[in-house]
Design a protein around this motif. Structure first.
Motif, short mmCIF file in Angstrom:
data_model
loop_
_atom_site.label_atom_id
_atom_site.label_comp_id
_atom_site.label_asym_id
_atom_site.label_seq_id
_atom_site.Cartn_x
_atom_site.Cartn_y
_atom_site.Cartn_z
N GLY A 234 0.68 -1.06 0.22
CA GLY A 234 -0.13 0.07 -0.08
C GLY A 234 0.87 1.31 0.12
O GLY A 234 0.37 2.49 0.03
N GLY A 235 2.02 1.22 -0.08
CA GLY A 235 2.73 2.41 0.04
C GLY A 235 2.86 3.15 -1.30
O GLY A 235 2.56 2.49 -2.27
N GLY A 236 3.51 4.17 -1.38
CA GLY A 236 3.62 4.97 -2.66
C GLY A 236 4.01 6.45 -2.53
O GLY A 236 4.27 6.85 -1.38
N VAL B 49 2.74 10.22 -2.88
CA VAL B 49 1.72 10.91 -2.68
C VAL B 49 1.62 12.34 -2.30
O VAL B 49 2.83 12.83 -1.90
CB VAL B 49 0.73 10.30 -1.59
CG1 VAL B 49 1.08 10.45 -0.18
CG2 VAL B 49 -0.75 10.88 -1.48
N SER C 295 -3.91 11.08 0.89
CA SER C 295 -4.29 9.75 1.71
C SER C 295 -3.54 8.32 1.05
O SER C 295 -3.52 8.30 -0.12
CB SER C 295 -5.59 9.32 1.79
OG SER C 295 -6.33 10.70 2.32
N LEU C 296 -3.26 7.51 1.84
CA LEU C 296 -2.76 6.02 1.67
C LEU C 296 -3.37 5.37 2.47
O LEU C 296 -3.56 5.80 3.84
CB LEU C 296 -1.23 6.18 1.48
CG LEU C 296 -0.47 6.68 0.36
CD1 LEU C 296 0.98 6.41 0.53
CD2 LEU C 296 -0.81 5.85 -0.99
N ARG C 297 -3.60 4.01 2.30
CA ARG C 297 -4.06 2.91 2.86
C ARG C 297 -3.09 1.74 3.07
O ARG C 297 -2.69 1.44 1.89
CB ARG C 297 -5.37 2.29 2.72
CG ARG C 297 -5.91 1.50 3.89
CD ARG C 297 -7.16 0.78 3.25
NE ARG C 297 -7.71 0.19 4.46
CZ ARG C 297 -8.43 -1.10 4.32
NH1 ARG C 297 -8.46 -1.52 3.10
NH2 ARG C 297 -9.23 -1.62 5.18
N LEU C 298 -2.11 1.61 4.23
CA LEU C 298 -1.37 0.52 4.28
C LEU C 298 -1.98 -0.74 4.80
O LEU C 298 -2.81 -0.76 5.53
CB LEU C 298 -0.15 0.89 5.23
CG LEU C 298 0.71 2.10 4.86
CD1 LEU C 298 1.78 2.30 5.90
CD2 LEU C 298 1.08 2.04 3.57
N GLN D 7 -5.15 3.56 7.83
CA GLN D 7 -5.30 4.51 6.81
C GLN D 7 -4.83 5.85 7.43
O GLN D 7 -4.80 6.38 8.37
CB GLN D 7 -7.04 4.87 7.36
CG GLN D 7 -7.64 5.94 6.41
CD GLN D 7 -7.43 5.55 4.96
OE1 GLN D 7 -7.77 4.37 4.26
NE2 GLN D 7 -7.16 6.70 4.00
N ASN E 19 -4.36 9.93 6.44
CA ASN E 19 -4.93 11.02 5.79
C ASN E 19 -4.09 12.39 6.02
O ASN E 19 -3.48 12.24 7.06
CB ASN E 19 -6.47 10.96 6.11
CG ASN E 19 -7.31 9.97 5.97
OD1 ASN E 19 -7.33 9.35 4.89
ND2 ASN E 19 -8.34 9.82 6.71
N THR F 246 7.10 -1.06 3.54
CA THR F 246 6.81 -0.45 2.32
C THR F 246 7.07 1.04 2.70
O THR F 246 6.77 1.74 3.55
CB THR F 246 5.31 -0.61 2.25
OG1 THR F 246 5.00 0.02 1.20
CG2 THR F 246 4.50 -0.13 3.43
N VAL G 85 6.73 4.95 1.78
CA VAL G 85 5.79 6.07 1.84
C VAL G 85 6.52 7.39 1.58
O VAL G 85 7.15 7.63 2.30
CB VAL G 85 4.84 6.32 3.20
CG1 VAL G 85 3.71 7.54 2.84
CG2 VAL G 85 3.98 4.87 3.29
#
Length: 115
Positions: free
Chosen positions: A8-10, A12, A17-20, A81, A83, A109, A111
């Motif tokens: 779920g990383g990446g 942004v 928002s991201l959800r791991l 989650q 945000n 992961t 972020v």
């Protein structure tokens, strides 16, 4: 033994928002503690949030009100989650699970919060 796999990383933008997700396998019924840690370059690994099998949770002050941890004990999964992300949230995020004196870590992961 417990194996953990995060996803779920990446990359942004700030404010996004991201959800791991972290999926455990092995002795998932024994897991008491599941949590998320992060480590930025040149800094020590720090606790972000955790949740016990009974549902108690705790957050680092820096993420309170922005991050939410949740957990599915039956599936051995824990989510984070995130945000209103800020550049200072940039780090490698690691999942940790423990029971008794045993501790297990995922591979992490990344972020990255950047415009």
């Amino acid at each position: 033994q417990v194996q953990l796999v995060e996803s779920g990383g990446g990359l942004v933008q700030p404010g996004g928002s991201l959800r791991l997700s972290c999926v455990a396998s092995g002795r998932i019924s024994s897991i008491y503690f599941m949590g998320w840690y992060r480590q930025a370059p040149g800094k020590e690994r720090e606790l972000v949030a955790y949740m016990t099998s009974g549902g108690s949770s705790n957050y680092a002050d820096s993420v309170k009100g922005r991050f939410t941890i949740s957990r599915d004990n039956a599936k051995g999964t824990v989510y984070l989650q995130m945000n209103s992300l800020k550049p200072e949230d940039t780090a490698a995020y690691y999942c940790k699970a423990s029971y008794a004196a045993a501790q297990f870590w995922g591979q992490g992961t990344q972020v990255t919060v950047s415009s």
